[in-house]
Scaffold this motif. Sequence first.
Motif, short mmCIF file in Angstrom:
data_model
loop_
_atom_site.label_atom_id
_atom_site.label_comp_id
_atom_site.label_asym_id
_atom_site.label_seq_id
_atom_site.Cartn_x
_atom_site.Cartn_y
_atom_site.Cartn_z
N LEU A 66 -38.91 20.73 -37.23
CA LEU A 66 -37.54 21.12 -37.58
C LEU A 66 -37.15 22.37 -36.82
N TYR A 67 -35.89 22.43 -36.43
CA TYR A 67 -35.34 23.57 -35.73
C TYR A 67 -34.10 24.02 -36.49
N LYS A 73 -27.63 31.35 -33.87
CA LYS A 73 -28.92 31.90 -33.45
C LYS A 73 -30.04 30.97 -33.93
N ASN A 74 -30.97 30.70 -33.03
CA ASN A 74 -32.12 29.89 -33.40
C ASN A 74 -33.08 30.70 -34.26
N VAL A 75 -33.54 30.09 -35.34
CA VAL A 75 -34.56 30.70 -36.19
C VAL A 75 -35.65 29.65 -36.44
N ASN A 76 -36.84 30.11 -36.69
CA ASN A 76 -37.95 29.18 -36.87
C ASN A 76 -37.94 28.56 -38.25
N ALA A 77 -38.12 27.25 -38.30
CA ALA A 77 -38.36 26.53 -39.55
C ALA A 77 -39.86 26.28 -39.59
N VAL A 78 -40.54 27.06 -40.42
CA VAL A 78 -42.00 27.07 -40.40
C VAL A 78 -42.56 26.21 -41.53
N PRO A 79 -43.41 25.22 -41.19
CA PRO A 79 -44.07 24.45 -42.26
C PRO A 79 -45.14 25.31 -42.94
N GLN A 80 -45.22 25.23 -44.25
CA GLN A 80 -46.21 25.98 -45.02
C GLN A 80 -47.42 25.08 -45.25
N ALA A 81 -48.56 25.47 -44.74
CA ALA A 81 -49.76 24.64 -44.78
C ALA A 81 -50.25 24.38 -46.20
N PHE A 105 -30.08 22.43 -39.74
CA PHE A 105 -31.40 21.97 -39.32
C PHE A 105 -31.26 20.78 -38.39
N PHE A 106 -32.06 20.81 -37.32
CA PHE A 106 -32.05 19.76 -36.30
C PHE A 106 -33.47 19.24 -36.11
N THR A 107 -33.57 18.03 -35.58
CA THR A 107 -34.89 17.44 -35.34
C THR A 107 -35.37 17.66 -33.91
N SER A 108 -34.54 18.30 -33.08
CA SER A 108 -34.95 18.65 -31.73
C SER A 108 -34.36 20.02 -31.39
N PRO A 109 -34.94 20.73 -30.43
CA PRO A 109 -34.42 22.05 -30.08
C PRO A 109 -32.96 21.96 -29.64
N ILE A 110 -32.20 22.99 -29.99
CA ILE A 110 -30.78 23.01 -29.65
C ILE A 110 -30.37 24.44 -29.34
N SER A 111 -29.40 24.60 -28.47
CA SER A 111 -28.87 25.94 -28.17
C SER A 111 -27.45 26.04 -28.73
N ALA A 116 -24.16 19.20 -31.52
CA ALA A 116 -24.97 18.15 -32.14
C ALA A 116 -24.77 18.24 -33.64
N SER A 117 -24.88 17.12 -34.29
CA SER A 117 -24.76 17.11 -35.74
C SER A 117 -26.11 17.45 -36.35
N PRO A 118 -26.11 18.39 -37.30
CA PRO A 118 -27.38 18.72 -37.94
C PRO A 118 -27.88 17.58 -38.82
N ALA A 119 -29.21 17.50 -38.99
CA ALA A 119 -29.80 16.50 -39.87
C ALA A 119 -29.44 16.80 -41.32
N PHE A 120 -29.38 18.10 -41.66
CA PHE A 120 -28.95 18.55 -42.98
C PHE A 120 -28.66 20.04 -42.90
N THR A 121 -27.99 20.56 -43.91
CA THR A 121 -27.67 21.98 -43.97
C THR A 121 -28.03 22.53 -45.34
N ILE A 122 -28.25 23.84 -45.40
CA ILE A 122 -28.46 24.55 -46.66
C ILE A 122 -27.51 25.75 -46.66
N ASP A 123 -26.69 25.85 -47.71
CA ASP A 123 -25.77 26.99 -47.85
C ASP A 123 -26.48 28.11 -48.60
N VAL A 124 -26.37 29.33 -48.06
CA VAL A 124 -27.01 30.50 -48.66
C VAL A 124 -25.93 31.51 -49.01
N PRO A 125 -25.56 31.63 -50.30
CA PRO A 125 -24.59 32.66 -50.68
C PRO A 125 -25.24 34.04 -50.58
N PHE A 126 -24.54 34.96 -49.94
CA PHE A 126 -25.07 36.30 -49.71
C PHE A 126 -24.08 37.32 -50.24
#
Length: 161
Positions: A66-67, A73-81, A105-111, A116-126
């Motif tokens: 996942l990207y 800005k690109n940020v890492n989507a890190v899998p938790q082992a 979130f994308f399934t391939s790297p993107i700039s 490109a259409s994201p695979a899914f999104t998450i809204d974060v109220p701040f």
Amino acid sequence: ASPVTMMYQLVVAAMLLAPALGELCANPSVSEDVTTFTDEKMYGNGGFTVSFDLSCGGKRVKESALYAMVNGKNVNAVPQAEDGSYQVSYFNSDEMLSTTFVVEFFTSPISADQTASPAFTIDVPFSAEKNLELPMSPRTVLLVATLYAFYSAFQKSVALE
């Protein structure tokens, strides 16, 4: 069985097992837990951490590539082992304002300049909670207020005599 039949069976098995091996379906189910932080002294202009689980057709997706992108800005989507969930952390570099960040979130790297259409999104109220900066320390204010109260009490006691 002929080699063509065996190849056909392998392709069908791979298609059926793909969601279990980390492939993402067209409309994944997302369960997220969001933590925001606003302490300017520690985190600059604030930020957030999103931990989330993905499932496709009731089966949990683990170790899928996942990207993520936040504000271009690109940020890492890190899998938790340890549990198979994913995590994204973002530190805001712009002015700290109350807003809703959209993590794409994308399934391939993107700039940022690609569309490109994201695979899914998450809204974060701040919610930006700015710390009130006083021109002097609270102890100094308390000391001055206490001295003024003693001075006023002394003046009133002198006036009564």
